[in-house]
Design an enzyme around this catalytic site. Structure first.
Site, short mmCIF file in Angstrom:
data_model
loop_
_atom_site.label_atom_id
_atom_site.label_comp_id
_atom_site.label_asym_id
_atom_site.label_seq_id
_atom_site.Cartn_x
_atom_site.Cartn_y
_atom_site.Cartn_z
N TYR A 140 0.81 -1.21 0.00
CA TYR A 140 0.00 0.00 0.00
C TYR A 140 0.85 1.27 0.00
O TYR A 140 0.42 2.31 -0.46
CB TYR A 140 -0.90 0.04 1.24
CG TYR A 140 -2.21 -0.67 1.09
CD1 TYR A 140 -2.25 -2.05 0.87
CD2 TYR A 140 -3.42 0.00 1.19
CE1 TYR A 140 -3.45 -2.71 0.76
CE2 TYR A 140 -4.62 -0.65 1.07
CZ TYR A 140 -4.63 -2.01 0.86
OH TYR A 140 -5.83 -2.66 0.75
N LYS A 197 3.04 -15.48 2.66
CA LYS A 197 3.26 -16.24 1.43
C LYS A 197 4.76 -16.54 1.38
O LYS A 197 5.47 -16.17 0.43
CB LYS A 197 2.79 -15.40 0.22
CG LYS A 197 2.72 -16.14 -1.09
CD LYS A 197 1.60 -17.16 -1.17
CE LYS A 197 1.71 -17.96 -2.45
NZ LYS A 197 0.74 -19.07 -2.53
N ASP A 229 -3.16 -18.30 0.75
CA ASP A 229 -4.16 -19.02 -0.06
C ASP A 229 -4.81 -20.13 0.75
O ASP A 229 -6.03 -20.30 0.76
CB ASP A 229 -3.55 -19.55 -1.37
CG ASP A 229 -2.24 -20.29 -1.16
OD1 ASP A 229 -1.66 -20.21 -0.06
OD2 ASP A 229 -1.78 -20.97 -2.11
N ASP A 253 -6.30 -6.95 4.31
CA ASP A 253 -7.43 -6.31 3.62
C ASP A 253 -8.36 -7.39 3.06
O ASP A 253 -9.57 -7.36 3.26
CB ASP A 253 -6.90 -5.42 2.49
CG ASP A 253 -8.02 -4.75 1.72
OD1 ASP A 253 -8.97 -4.25 2.36
OD2 ASP A 253 -7.96 -4.73 0.48
N ASP A 257 -12.27 -9.00 4.80
CA ASP A 257 -13.57 -9.01 4.11
C ASP A 257 -14.15 -10.43 4.11
O ASP A 257 -15.34 -10.63 4.32
CB ASP A 257 -13.42 -8.54 2.65
CG ASP A 257 -13.66 -7.04 2.50
OD1 ASP A 257 -13.37 -6.29 3.45
OD2 ASP A 257 -14.14 -6.60 1.43
C1 IPM Z 1 -10.32 -1.21 3.99
C2 IPM Z 1 -10.56 -0.64 2.62
C3 IPM Z 1 -9.41 0.27 2.25
C4 IPM Z 1 -8.16 -0.59 2.25
C5 IPM Z 1 -9.57 1.00 0.92
C6 IPM Z 1 -10.85 1.78 0.85
C7 IPM Z 1 -8.38 1.90 0.64
O1 IPM Z 1 -10.76 -1.65 1.70
O2 IPM Z 1 -10.20 -0.42 4.94
O3 IPM Z 1 -10.25 -2.43 4.12
O4 IPM Z 1 -7.86 -1.24 1.24
O5 IPM Z 1 -7.47 -0.62 3.26
MG MG Z 2 -10.86 -3.61 2.55
#
Ligand code: IPM
Ligand code: MG
Length: 365
Positions: A140, A197, A229, A253, A257
């Site tokens: 990032y 990884k 993975d 990240d 999710d």
């Molecule tokens: C998160 C989001 C952010 C990230 C984006 C919006 C930059 O997906 O906070 O997980 O990738 O960190």
């Molecule tokens: Mg995210």
């Protein structure tokens, strides 16, 4: 009476709606537990681009630095998709993370008993994972560029253009985040999994080496390693077996999710981003600005409300108030209240909109 000052960033899409909900809960809980939270609202994200021509005005970053904590909704939306990358709304988030030195992102993925039905995974017994994501390093923030190029690939295909992003970590960055992760695991079930990884990436091998070294200070915590993975597969097949996970910015990240969705809805997951002790942390839902449902009342405010609970606990040490907010969320779910993202049309469900869910939580306080 304890007094705290927070900076509030509502952002874009559903951001303002869910932050307003969370502030209503905060108002109620401070009355009840006898402390005072004063807040000031600052612009960031797409709305700041529209108004000031930049996603993170200096005044916003300064305002956050001068506060005890930051509460953030969400930033971004299709309206700003085509603007220059360095001015995109997401830059506001990255600028706040680096500007406030928030290197540790805590993302608890907890499955509420009442939401088992809403999980896309069948037969889950329990799931209570603390994901510790490194937040100010890695790909990032690494070196990146794009440029034209006349070279030819071995099969004769012209390269035309090249773009790259670099995954790079220093020992210091890895040491401070793994140390925090061990401390967190020690307060839980004493098990830490490093996700990487290392079969491919040099940086991952440094993570393993440092994690093993830091482990010497935490012999009461068990440590294991998992390739990313494989981890994404294990999260689906045995989510109940994980305790604390520590991983890089990018892997965290993606995996957070996934873990979020397993709990029933990504609309349920709060987060805390922390820097050095004594500096302001940032608290926000892990989900995005959901522009498709903005203004419809469909947004689930629980992730933001639970982020307020994390702020009360991690920043202010108002643990009783934090417990009360989490308990009130549980009660609202047990009472059958469901926004559309967590509804399965089961008997006993009470469909509610953003405000209805907020009211249900407040009633539980
Ligand atoms: C998160 C989001 C952010 C990230 C984006 C919006 C930059 O997906 O906070 O997980 O990738 O960190
Ligand atoms: Mg995210």
């Amino acid at each position: 009476m304890n007094e705290y000052k927070i900076a509030v960033i509502k952002g874009d899409g559903i951001g303002p709606e869910i932050v307003d909900s969370a502030l209503r809960v905060l108002d109620r809980v401070q009355d009840k537990f006898g402390f005072r939270v004063n807040y000031e609202v600052f612009p960031a994200g797409g709305c700041a681009i529209d108004k000031y021509g930049m996603p993170l005005p200096d005044e916003t970053l300064e305002g956050c630095r001068a506060s005890d904590a930051v509460l953030l909704g969400a930033v971004g939306g299709p309206k700003w998709d085509s603007i220059e990358p360095s001015l995109r709304p997401e830059r506001a988030l990255l600028g706040l993370r680096s500007g406030l030195g928030l290197y540790a992102n805590l993302r608890p993925a907890i499955m509420f008993e009442e939401l088992k039905d809403a999980s896309p995974v069948k037969n889950i017994d329990k799931m209570d994972i603390m994901m510790v994501r490194e937040l100010t390093g890695g790909i990032y923030f690494g070196d990146s560029d794009s440029y034209s190029c006349n070279d030819i690939l071995p099969d004769g295909t012209p390269k035309v253009r090249i773009a790259y992003d670099t995954e790079s970590y220093s020992e210091g960055e890895i040491r401070r985040i793994t140390d925090l992760a061990f401390r967190i695991a020690r307060g839980r079930s004493r098990h830490l999994t490093l996700v990487d990884k290392a079969n491919v990436l040099t940086s991952s091998r440094l993570w393993r080496e440092i994690a093993e070294d830091v482990h010497d200070d935490y012999r009461d915590v068990s440590l294991d390693f998992l390739y990313v993975d494989n981890c994404s597969m294990q999260l689906i097949s045995r989510p109940g077996d994980f305790d604390t996970i520590v991983t890089s910015n990018m892997f965290g990240d993606i995996l957070s999710d996934e873990a979020g969705q397993i709990t029933g809805s990504v609309g349920m997951l709060p987060s805390a981003s922390l820097g050095k002790t004594g500096t302001p942390g940032m608290y926000e839902p892990i989900h995005g600005s959901a522009p498709d449902i903005a203004g419809t009342g469909k947004a689930n405010p629980l992730a933001t409300i639970l982020s307020v609970a994390m702020m009360l606990r991690w920043q202010f040490g108002e643990n009783e108030a934090a417990d009360a907010v989490e308990e009130a969320v549980r009660k609202a779910l047990a009472g059958g209240y469901r926004t559309s993202d967590i509804s399965r049309g089961n008997a006993g469900e009470i469909p509610v909109d953003t405000n209805g869910m907020t009211d249900a939580v407040i009633a539980g306080l």
